[in-house]
Design an enzyme around this catalytic site. Structure first.
Site, PDB file in Angstrom:
ATOM      1  N   LYS A 180       0.858  -1.186   0.000  1.00 45.18           N
ATOM      2  CA  LYS A 180       0.000   0.000   0.000  1.00 45.18           C
ATOM      3  C   LYS A 180       0.898   1.241   0.000  1.00 45.18           C
ATOM      4  CE  LYS A 180      -4.097   0.177   1.232  1.00 45.18           C
ATOM      5  NZ  LYS A 180      -5.289   0.674   0.540  1.00 45.18           N
TER       6      LYS A 180
ATOM      7  N   ASP B 196       1.804   6.826   4.128  1.00 42.21           N
ATOM      8  CA  ASP B 196       0.798   7.746   4.680  1.00 42.21           C
ATOM      9  C   ASP B 196       1.388   8.250   5.980  1.00 42.21           C
ATOM     10  OD1 ASP B 196      -1.335   8.894   6.184  1.00 42.21           O
ATOM     11  OD2 ASP B 196      -2.829   7.550   5.317  1.00 42.21           O
TER      12      ASP B 196
ATOM     13  N   CYS C 174       0.220   9.237   8.700  1.00 40.04           N
ATOM     14  CA  CYS C 174      -0.325   8.802   9.998  1.00 40.04           C
ATOM     15  C   CYS C 174       0.401   7.562  10.497  1.00 40.04           C
ATOM     16  CB  CYS C 174      -1.833   8.579   9.950  1.00 40.04           C
ATOM     17  SG  CYS C 174      -2.383   7.158   8.995  1.00 40.04           S
TER      18      CYS C 174
END
Lengths: 388, 273
Positions: free
Chosen positions: A273, A276, A278
């Site tokens: 993936k 990101d 976060c």
């Protein structure tokens, strides 16, 4: 960033590799803009835009626009994301009037009948473990006597017990979904308020251990894909239960390590993936937890990081900072308070790492020291533990 | 919601009002919880057929909200409740397939799919479904995870025949894209509990790829992945020579995979300890 490709198209482009390439290009453009004559990132030219972020955070404590309607059932989260971010960035506590405002609002989110905190003022909304966690973390971060006074311990405890299921898991709310977040929120809140007792803990570690997958990371429920958010929750809950050593630790560390992106230095949430910001905290913050477990087992020397803290800092400072304050998932995405909180939390974790060669001191000095289990300033955690 | 809840009124009227709340914010878990209670109360004395009809209508409402809010916990949990109450999951795999066509890695969708498969025993056809997704994108790690999930529930993961077949399956996909971590992780996950010598060709494949043959511009031919797995394979064997090799591989990996240099250094230090 230097390094051979550890993943690439291999002549077989798919949706995954195409998206990955796009994100790498966007990040690379930012790195290139800040490169020195040797083509490498000139870290001294990159600054943590503290005052811009503080301004963005203060604005969030006022009123938020229509775009935030979808977070109307997560208002304690907004309080936490903002007060925690401010605590990381500025040594001074929140002004008394702002603190009173937040404390007062959170007080209105209590369910006086069943205990726990709701996503918005009661009785319009019902109690839920996630806003409960966020509310308690906000109050502990503010750390005033008034903040502590909002918490009615026994009622809160009975809400936590009510969420407990016979298989050891916790549902998020009455007639709600059960996944590892529930266990983490319950364990964290119980620990901070001094009520992690046998009845609450029974069977939970066993259930959490079933969520570790063949990849080594941990999923939301047994069988689901290994994922950074759930890995952090399960690991932190197990640390609080003192049973993290029962995990397949080599597999967990291997998976966590593999999640750091060779190209950008940030973390992805799952295999294949996209990066990101976060995950700077969910994945990055899992490392101090795993370090301490391994250290206690005599398997890791005290001054060792198992991830690349300078790389993570590069990603946060170069790619996640938004132009006018706040931080974002990745270049091209809009800033928001969730990503601001977790990017800064990742920054705080990385600032406490041991191997920070080449990192400008400006990036890491006067960044608050965060307790990675709760993701609250260490000093405030200690204070709360003494109080309750 | 405050006045609805305060009134304690469970009626068609308040059911409709809850829909308006959800339209403004699909993440309002209180409203979704209220709907479930409403339907239960409204049909407490109804016939089974009437109750079925009510839950079917609710499932349809839920489906529409689902398509508008793909990443919302509440919609998926509500769906689970409707389908549980209906006792019929026959159309659910098709629904999830529709969602995955939009977003092939949607975490909620995959979790829900796992629940449907286990609850209704709809395993047949799932490996084919996974195969289709992998043909679209060999790098879809959710599909790989699903494969493990299906086999764990329906087969014997210690069976030599199954392990050989799955190793071949994984190797075939490594062939297609050697740097793709998914099949490597799958191989490791399958074999680590039973021992890598259960399928000796895996070691042979790792040795071959680790020997720097397959590199091309922009790709290392799976060399780093292979070396990483080889570290584990050699560790498991335990002979002095192989532990030494394992240590040497970690040292090399520290240079070839610099973002993980500290990790490889630590791994090397733990070998033979």
């Amino acid at each position: 960033l230097a390094g051979l490709y550890t993943d690439s198209e291999d002549g077989l482009p798919t949706g995954t590799s195409e998206e990955q390439a796009q994100v790498e290009d966007a990040c690379q453009r930012l790195f290139d803009e800040l490169a020195g004559p040797d083509g490498k990132l000139l870290r001294e030219s990159v600054h943590l835009r503290r005052s811009d972020h503080v301004a963005y955070l203060h604005a969030g404590l006022g009123s938020l626009g229509e775009g935030y309607a979808s977070l109307d059932a997560s208002r304690p989260w907004l309080c936490y994301w903002i007060v925690h971010s401010l605590a990381i960035l500025s040594p001074e506590p929140l002004s008394p009037s702002l603190a009173d405002g937040v404390v007062g609002f959170i007080g209105r989110c209590i369910d006086p009948v069943g205990g726990g905190f709701c996503g918005g003022p009661y009785p319009g909304q019902s109690a839920h473990l996630a806003p409960t966690y966020a509310a308690v973390n906000s109050l502990v971060t503010i750390g005033t006597a008034e903040a502590y006074a909002v918490i009615e311990r026994a009622q809160l405890g009975s809400f936590l017990l009510r969420m407990k299921q016979t298989d050891g898991s916790f549902t998020m709310h009455d007639d709600g979904e059960a996944d590892v977040r529930g266990a983490y929120c319950a364990m964290a809140v119980a620990t901070l308020t001094g009520q992690l007792e046998a009845r609450l803990a029974r069977g939970t570690a066993d259930w959490l251990l079933r969520c570790q997958t063949y990849e080594g990371g941990i999923g939301a429920t047994p069988g689901e894909e290994a994922h950074g958010g759930y890995t952090f929750c399960a690991l932190a809950a197990l640390v609080l239960l003192n049973q993290a050593c029962r995990l397949r630790l080599p597999a967990l560390v291997a998976w966590l390590s593999q999640r750091q992106m060779a190209h950008s230095g940030g973390f992805q949430g799952r295999t294949n993936k996209l990066v990101d910001s976060c995950y700077s905290f969910w994945q990055g913050g899992a490392f101090p937890l795993v370090h301490s477990v391994l250290h206690d087992l005599g398997q890791l020397p005290a001054d060792t990081d198992l991830y690349h803290a300078p790389g993570l800092l590069d990603y946060i400072l170069v790619c996640a900072q938004a132009p006018h304050g706040g931080l974002r998932d990745k270049p091209g995405k809009a800033r928001d308070y969730y990503h601001t909180c977790y990017s800064l939390s990742g920054l705080a974790v990385a600032a406490a790492a041991h191997q920070l060669a080449g990192v400008p001191s400006e990036w890491v000095e006067s960044v608050g020291v965060v307790n990675p289990v709760f993701n609250v300033l260490n000093a405030r955690v200690d204070q709360a533990l003494r109080h309750f | 919601m405050a006045s609805i809840l305060a009134s304690g009124e469970y009626s068609e009227r308040t059911l409709k009002l809850s829909g308006e709340v959800i339209a403004r914010n699909a993440a309002n878990y209180t409203a979704w919880q209220f709907r479930r209670k409403c339907i239960e109360v409204l049909h407490a004395d109804a016939t089974p057929e009437e109750r079925q009809r009510a839950w079917r209508d609710e499932l349809e409402y839920c489906g529409k909200r689902g398509l508008e809010n793909l990443k919302n916990y509440q919609v998926w949990f509500h769906r689970r409740s409707c389908v549980s109450n209906l006792g019929d999951g026959s159309r659910e795999l098709a629904f999830v397939e529709e969602i995955l066509a939009e977003d092939s890695k949607n975490y909620h969708a995959w979790g829900y799919r796992q629940w449907v498969l286990a609850r209704f025993g709809l395993w047949e056809g799932e490996l084919d479904f996974i195969g289709r997704l992998l043909r679209e994108d060999v790098r879809n790690n959710s599909a790989w995870n699903q494969r493990y999930f299906v086999l764990k529930a329906t087969a014997d993961l210690a069976s030599p025949e199954l392990l050989a077949a799955e190793a071949e399956f994984a190797e075939g996909h490594i062939e297609l894209s050697p740097t793709n971590p998914s099949p490597w992780n799958y191989l490791r996950g399958l074999l680590e509990p039973v021992g890598y010598d259960a399928v000796p060709r895996v070691r042979a494949m790792c040795e071959e790829r680790a020997a720097a043959g397959g590199a091309q511009p922009g790709s290392d031919g799976g060399r780093v992945m292979a070396m990483g797995l080889l570290v584990d394979v050699l560790l498991a064997s335990g002979s002095r020579e192989e532990l030494d090799r394992s240590r040497a591989l970690c040292k090399a990996l520290g240079e070839m995979d610099p973002i993980r240099a500290a990790y490889w250094r630590w791994r090397g230090s733990r070998i033979g300890v």
